[in-house]
Design a protein around this motif. Structure first.
Motif, PDB file in Angstrom:
ATOM      1  N   THR A 119      40.330  36.672  32.147  1.00  0.00           N
ATOM      2  CA  THR A 119      40.627  36.513  33.571  1.00  0.00           C
ATOM      3  C   THR A 119      39.461  36.954  34.435  1.00  0.00           C
ATOM      4  O   THR A 119      39.102  36.276  35.392  1.00  0.00           O
ATOM      5  N   ALA A 120      38.872  38.082  34.110  1.00  0.00           N
ATOM      6  CA  ALA A 120      37.809  38.648  34.950  1.00  0.00           C
ATOM      7  C   ALA A 120      36.559  37.776  34.986  1.00  0.00           C
ATOM      8  O   ALA A 120      35.882  37.712  36.008  1.00  0.00           O
ATOM      9  N   LEU A 121      36.252  37.112  33.896  1.00  0.00           N
ATOM     10  CA  LEU A 121      35.018  36.337  33.844  1.00  0.00           C
ATOM     11  C   LEU A 121      35.140  34.944  34.457  1.00  0.00           C
ATOM     12  O   LEU A 121      34.131  34.311  34.759  1.00  0.00           O
ATOM     13  N   LEU A 122      36.350  34.475  34.653  1.00  0.00           N
ATOM     14  CA  LEU A 122      36.524  33.160  35.267  1.00  0.00           C
ATOM     15  C   LEU A 122      36.351  33.245  36.775  1.00  0.00           C
ATOM     16  O   LEU A 122      36.650  34.256  37.406  1.00  0.00           O
ATOM     17  N   ARG A 123      35.885  32.170  37.378  1.00  0.00           N
ATOM     18  CA  ARG A 123      35.732  32.100  38.827  1.00  0.00           C
ATOM     19  C   ARG A 123      37.073  31.780  39.456  1.00  0.00           C
ATOM     20  O   ARG A 123      37.937  31.174  38.840  1.00  0.00           O
ATOM     21  N   LYS A 124      37.228  32.147  40.687  1.00  0.00           N
ATOM     22  CA  LYS A 124      38.470  31.837  41.403  1.00  0.00           C
ATOM     23  C   LYS A 124      38.152  30.891  42.547  1.00  0.00           C
ATOM     24  O   LYS A 124      37.158  31.051  43.240  1.00  0.00           O
ATOM     25  N   ASN A 125      39.007  29.902  42.745  1.00  0.00           N
ATOM     26  CA  ASN A 125      38.840  29.009  43.880  1.00  0.00           C
ATOM     27  C   ASN A 125      39.003  29.774  45.176  1.00  0.00           C
ATOM     28  O   ASN A 125      39.863  30.640  45.295  1.00  0.00           O
ATOM     29  N   ASP A 137      43.361  40.927  41.471  1.00  0.00           N
ATOM     30  CA  ASP A 137      42.513  39.781  41.137  1.00  0.00           C
ATOM     31  C   ASP A 137      41.376  40.225  40.231  1.00  0.00           C
ATOM     32  O   ASP A 137      40.293  40.548  40.710  1.00  0.00           O
ATOM     33  N   PRO A 138      41.585  40.242  38.909  1.00  0.00           N
ATOM     34  CA  PRO A 138      40.555  40.755  37.997  1.00  0.00           C
ATOM     35  C   PRO A 138      39.207  40.053  38.117  1.00  0.00           C
ATOM     36  O   PRO A 138      38.174  40.654  37.810  1.00  0.00           O
ATOM     37  N   HIS A 139      39.160  38.812  38.595  1.00  0.00           N
ATOM     38  CA  HIS A 139      37.878  38.105  38.700  1.00  0.00           C
ATOM     39  C   HIS A 139      36.908  38.778  39.668  1.00  0.00           C
ATOM     40  O   HIS A 139      35.703  38.620  39.549  1.00  0.00           O
ATOM     41  N   VAL A 140      37.414  39.566  40.634  1.00  0.00           N
ATOM     42  CA  VAL A 140      36.516  40.246  41.583  1.00  0.00           C
ATOM     43  C   VAL A 140      35.772  41.400  40.923  1.00  0.00           C
ATOM     44  O   VAL A 140      34.778  41.896  41.468  1.00  0.00           O
ATOM     45  N   ALA A 141      36.213  41.818  39.742  1.00  0.00           N
ATOM     46  CA  ALA A 141      35.545  42.923  39.039  1.00  0.00           C
ATOM     47  C   ALA A 141      34.082  42.588  38.760  1.00  0.00           C
ATOM     48  O   ALA A 141      33.229  43.481  38.811  1.00  0.00           O
ATOM     49  N   CYS A 142      33.775  41.331  38.490  1.00  0.00           N
ATOM     50  CA  CYS A 142      32.381  40.953  38.227  1.00  0.00           C
ATOM     51  C   CYS A 142      31.512  41.159  39.463  1.00  0.00           C
ATOM     52  O   CYS A 142      30.375  41.626  39.363  1.00  0.00           O
ATOM     53  N   THR A 143      32.030  40.815  40.635  1.00  0.00           N
ATOM     54  CA  THR A 143      31.267  41.023  41.873  1.00  0.00           C
ATOM     55  C   THR A 143      31.033  42.504  42.103  1.00  0.00           C
ATOM     56  O   THR A 143      29.918  42.928  42.430  1.00  0.00           O
ATOM     57  N   PHE A 144      32.084  43.309  41.945  1.00  0.00           N
ATOM     58  CA  PHE A 144      31.930  44.758  42.110  1.00  0.00           C
ATOM     59  C   PHE A 144      30.942  45.321  41.097  1.00  0.00           C
ATOM     60  O   PHE A 144      30.089  46.135  41.438  1.00  0.00           O
ATOM     61  N   PHE A 145      31.055  44.885  39.843  1.00  0.00           N
ATOM     62  CA  PHE A 145      30.152  45.358  38.798  1.00  0.00           C
ATOM     63  C   PHE A 145      28.705  45.027  39.157  1.00  0.00           C
ATOM     64  O   PHE A 145      27.817  45.875  39.077  1.00  0.00           O
ATOM     65  N   ASP A 146      28.470  43.786  39.532  1.00  0.00           N
ATOM     66  CA  ASP A 146      27.118  43.337  39.829  1.00  0.00           C
ATOM     67  C   ASP A 146      26.501  44.124  40.981  1.00  0.00           C
ATOM     68  O   ASP A 146      25.373  44.600  40.885  1.00  0.00           O
ATOM     69  N   GLU A 147      27.227  44.273  42.069  1.00  0.00           N
ATOM     70  CA  GLU A 147      26.690  44.983  43.230  1.00  0.00           C
ATOM     71  C   GLU A 147      26.487  46.466  42.925  1.00  0.00           C
ATOM     72  O   GLU A 147      25.486  47.051  43.313  1.00  0.00           O
TER      73      GLU A 147
END
Length: 189
Positions: A142-148, A105-115
């Protein structure tokens, strides 16, 4: 733990796994042997429980199955804890798990990056930040979009999980090759 949780553990097992824990558990501030049976670690009970589980089994526990944004952030905190306690094997396991989760799920990369970038009052976790940034660079649309959320309750991940400083760093990264419309779409969708 910082949230008041108590996790029973063998001080001998913890001390055998980490030189930092050995110092904390067996020597006081004047390097004299101590028999203290209590240790306070400045992380949540979830992180401390995962740390103890790793020390006993050499594996990750249920924290390795993140289900929401907070549990993704706890995984980064587990890596921070591993770095502080010089548990190289645990740090590697968490890094491998983060890479696997970003792959799925590439979208979770933003959360990991931020933390990892913010550190939450502790030093940043450069290894996790690099893994996450690599996935964002390779899969920006893909990574920058939010996931439901699986139950449709809310969105998580993607660009909305970035704090202001992280968002600025991502938007100014010259290695993220995507059209401006894709960045705009990620912000407004």
């Amino acid at each position: 733990s910082i949230d008041g949780g108590e996790i029973p553990a063998s001080r001998f097992v913890l001390g055998a796994r980490s030189p930092v824990l050995r110092q904390m558990l067996f020597l006081n501030s004047t390097n004299r042997v101590t028999t203290s049976s209590e240790l306070k670690i400045a992380y949540s009970a979830t992180v401390v429980r995962a740390l103890v589980y790793y020390c006993r089994t050499n594996e990750l526990d249920d924290i390795s199955l993140p289900t929401n944004e907070e549990s993704l952030r706890e995984l980064v905190k587990l890596s921070q804890c591993a770095i502080e306690l010089e548990l190289v094997g645990l740090e590697a396991l968490v890094g491998n798990l983060v890479a696997s989760l970003c792959q799925v799920d590439p979208h979770v990369a933003c959360t990991f990056f931020d933390e990892a970038a913010s550190g939450g009052g502790k030093p940043p976790v450069d290894s996790i930040k690099s893994i996450a940034l690599g996935f964002i660079r390779r899969n920006p649309e893909t990574a920058l979009l939010r996931k439901n959320h699986p139950r449709g309750q809310h969105f998580f991940g993607g660009i909305t999980s970035l704090r202001a400083e992280s968002l600025k760093e991502i938007l100014n990264d010259p290695a993220i090759c995507t059209e401006e419309i894709n960045l705009f779409r990620a912000i407004v969708i």
